[in-house]
Design an enzyme around this catalytic site. Structure first.
Site, PDB file in Angstrom:
ATOM      1  N   VAL A  53       0.838  -1.198   0.000  1.00  0.00           N
ATOM      2  CA  VAL A  53       0.000   0.000   0.000  1.00  0.00           C
ATOM      3  C   VAL A  53       0.876   1.253   0.000  1.00  0.00           C
ATOM      4  O   VAL A  53       0.614   2.209  -0.733  1.00  0.00           O
ATOM      5  CB  VAL A  53      -0.926   0.010   1.234  1.00  0.00           C
ATOM      6  CG1 VAL A  53      -1.789   1.266   1.251  1.00  0.00           C
ATOM      7  CG2 VAL A  53      -1.796  -1.235   1.257  1.00  0.00           C
ATOM      8  N   GLU A  54       1.920   1.237   0.817  1.00  0.00           N
ATOM      9  CA  GLU A  54       2.758   2.421   0.998  1.00  0.00           C
ATOM     10  C   GLU A  54       3.561   2.771  -0.249  1.00  0.00           C
ATOM     11  O   GLU A  54       3.620   3.930  -0.658  1.00  0.00           O
ATOM     12  CB  GLU A  54       3.724   2.195   2.173  1.00  0.00           C
ATOM     13  CG  GLU A  54       3.082   2.268   3.540  1.00  0.00           C
ATOM     14  CD  GLU A  54       2.812   3.698   3.968  1.00  0.00           C
ATOM     15  OE1 GLU A  54       3.220   4.625   3.250  1.00  0.00           O
ATOM     16  OE2 GLU A  54       2.184   3.893   5.018  1.00  0.00           O
ATOM     17  N   SER A  55       4.208   1.768  -0.848  1.00  0.00           N
ATOM     18  CA  SER A  55       5.190   2.060  -1.905  1.00  0.00           C
ATOM     19  C   SER A  55       5.058   1.185  -3.133  1.00  0.00           C
ATOM     20  O   SER A  55       5.875   1.304  -4.049  1.00  0.00           O
ATOM     21  CB  SER A  55       6.600   1.885  -1.335  1.00  0.00           C
ATOM     22  OG  SER A  55       6.800   0.534  -0.917  1.00  0.00           O
TER      23      SER A  55
END
Length: 586
Positions: free
Chosen positions: A248-250
């Site tokens: 999700v983050e990167s």
């Protein structure tokens, strides 16, 4: 813990009942192994009773049912309604327990298995606004431009993985009841509250339909990073599902960056990373290091969980910061529940947990969506590390060991300029393909002294390191101006403006300025070193409405003098709280 116990009881009680029933039936079957069934339903009636109005599975360009087909080996034979069935009760119960879909349908009145809101005739519209403009989409798109991926990532043969016999371009679609049931299954074995709703559906569509090729890419990348994530999470006794968070983050891009300044797989902001030991300078940024950043992320998430007591809120705080979560909790009347505070969270965070749930889903049901991993070219266990004891450039390593430069950058993303600033007192880690480790260790001294074709020798590297050390970042504080900052770092206003490509001298609190610590050019300053060393200055703190004319009249100094003392060359709008030199004392 209570949630886990409830799930365990729901699962184990039917097993115990089934085993007891098995023993009873076996004792009966000893006297008569053949049981005549006079009112046996046909196969079609069995299907109608157990499957109709339960789960509809639709696929694009495909009408037939592809999900949760019954095991025909345990279905009654419809050729003869009065046929004799030889019942192996142990086998039936084993099949029953192994088929989780049949198990869930049989016990659909139990709350964990019941599709409370999403029956086969119910359709939930996805909330596309949740995903639109989300940072998740930007990180997914960042994978497209990565050279390493372009070179090494190619689609593997899905023949062995395509158990549903989809055509190559087929994009399966499922009803809400199917999505809900699958997420309920995942929810049984996790401390997270995995929920299906319109926000989650929007992100499922993103990963399974709109960005499905990038999902294939990430399924390949997980073979590099998930073993690392799982090892660290297990070390700290944390849920292994947190391994999905960097997706999700990167989008599992080790060099990913956000508009807000977050960096790396775990998207650490500068100050947060510093709290957890991640150092950043002009040559090295630990936030890009997969190993160091994973350790830091585990510690940070563990701290957040201890604050909020639920992993959902810990995730929200990881994304938006504890301050935003605390404000949302107060706005929701003190309720510590993610979905209760959801309307009061920042827009980006409102899509954060739904995206996390969607990633959990798609990584467990990728083949059901005709999505398969792309070969990453290298796996986690094919990577090893060595310690570097002297300054070294990627050019030297690449040419001496015959390693592609893109490979080196991918394996060592923390070295921003391709320079490892190691010394005998401070060593750094270099990661290489495992087969190159022996060659490096055998030729370590030669590699340090090797002159690459680009002519980067040790003296030049040391000069670059020295220059980088002189460079620093100054964060503007309230009341500061360029003149004060220039004097602090023994430089000039003009140089600061050139380094930061500034057209005017206006600055604001919180602004980051690149500055080099060096010898100040005294020709541009009126105040002598002698007077400065004695600190004989008069300062004026600007108030609302002050002008340079007012200051010149009050302190008997010309406007041009005030401008020179403070490095003001053009028209200058004075800011309340700003401190200006207005003359010498005494």
């Amino acid at each position: 813990m209570l949630k886990f116990k409830n799930k365990f009881l729901f699962f184990i009680v039917p097993i115990i009942i089934g085993i007891q029933s098995c023993q009873l039936l076996k004792s009966i079957s000893k006297s008569d192994n053949n049981i005549n069934v006079s009112t046996q339903p046909t196969k079609q009636e069995y299907l109608d009773t157990n499957y109709n109005n339960e789960i509809d599975t639709l696929t694009v360009n495909k009408e037939e049912l592809t999900e949760l087909k019954p095991d025909e080996s345990i279905l009654p034979n419809d050729d003869n309604n009065n046929s004799t069935i030889n019942i192996d009760t142990t086998g039936i119960i084993e099949e029953f327990l192994n088929d989780s879909s049949l198990f869930s349908r049989t016990y659909r009145d139990i709350s964990h298995f019941k599709n409370r809101n999403y029956s086969s005739g119910y359709y939930i519209a996805e909330d596309s606004r949740t995903a639109k403009g989300s940072g998740v989409l930007a990180q997914l798109d960042s994978l497209v431009n990565e050279k390493f991926y372009k070179k090494y990532y190619f689609e593997s043969d899905p023949a062995k993985l395509n158990i549903y016999n989809y055509s190559s371009n087929e994009i399966p679609e499922f009803t809400d009841s199917v999505y809900n049931m699958r997420i309920e299954r995942l929810n049984l074995f996790t401390p997270f509250n995995l929920t299906y709703n319109e926000h989650v559906k929007s992100f499922i569509k993103t990963y399974a339909v709109k960005r499905r090729k990038l999902t294939s890419l990430m399924l390949g990348l997980k073979e590099i990073y998930f073993p690392l994530f799982e090892e660290v999470l297990d070390k700290y006794n944390m849920p292994l599902e947190l391994k999905y968070l960097p997706v999700v983050e990167s989008a599992l891009n080790p060099t990913a960056g956000s508009r807000a300044g977050a960096k790396g797989l775990w998207q650490f902001m500068y100050n947060t990373g510093k709290v957890y030991g991640l150092q950043s300078n002009s040559l090295v940024d630990d936030r890009f290091d997969p190993y160091k950043s994973t350790e830091a992320a585990a510690k940070h998430l563990k701290d957040l969980y201890e604050i909020y007591g639920t992993w959902d809120l810990a995730l929200a705080a990881y994304n938006s910061g504890p301050g935003n979560v605390n404000r949302a909790i107060r706005a929701a009347g003190g309720v510590k529940d993610y979905w209760a505070i959801w309307p009061f969270l920042p827009k980006e965070t409102r899509g954060y947990v739904p995206a996390f749930i969607a990633v959990n889903y798609i990584f467990n049901y990728a083949s059901e969506h005709n999505i398969y991993p792309m070969d990453p070219g290298i796996l986690y266990n094919d990577i090893d590390s060595v310690s570097v004891h002297d300054v070294l450039s990627f050019d030297q390593i690449s040419e001496f060991l015959n390693i592609d430069m893109d490979d080196l950058r991918f394996l060592n993303p923390a070295y921003k300029q391709g320079i490892i600033p190691a010394t005998s007192d401070r060593t750094y880690i270099l990661r290489l393909p495992r087969e190159k480790i022996g060659q490096f260790l055998e030729n370590e001294t030669s590699i340090y002294n090797f002159k690459s074709s680009k002519g980067i020798e040790k003296e030049k590297l040391l000069a670059q390191i020295k220059k980088a050390k002189e460079r620093t970042i100054h964060i503007v504080k309230s009341g500061e101006n360029l003149g004060l900052i220039a004097r602090k770092y023994r430089t000039t206003v003009g140089r600061i403006k050139r380094l930061n490509r500034m057209r005017s001298s206006r600055i604001y609190p919180g602004q980051k300025l690149i500055v080099y610590v060096g010898q100040r050019d005294n020709t541009n300053l009126t105040i002598s070193k002698k007077s400065k060393s004695k600190g004989k200055f008069k300062y004026h703190t600007i108030k609302q409405g002050d002008t340079l004319w007012d200051l010149s009249q009050k302190y008997n100094a010309s406007i041009s003098q005030i401008r020179k003392w403070n490095g003001i060359r053009n028209s200058h709008r004075l800011k309340p709280g700003e401190k200006l030199i207005v003359g010498k004392k005494g």
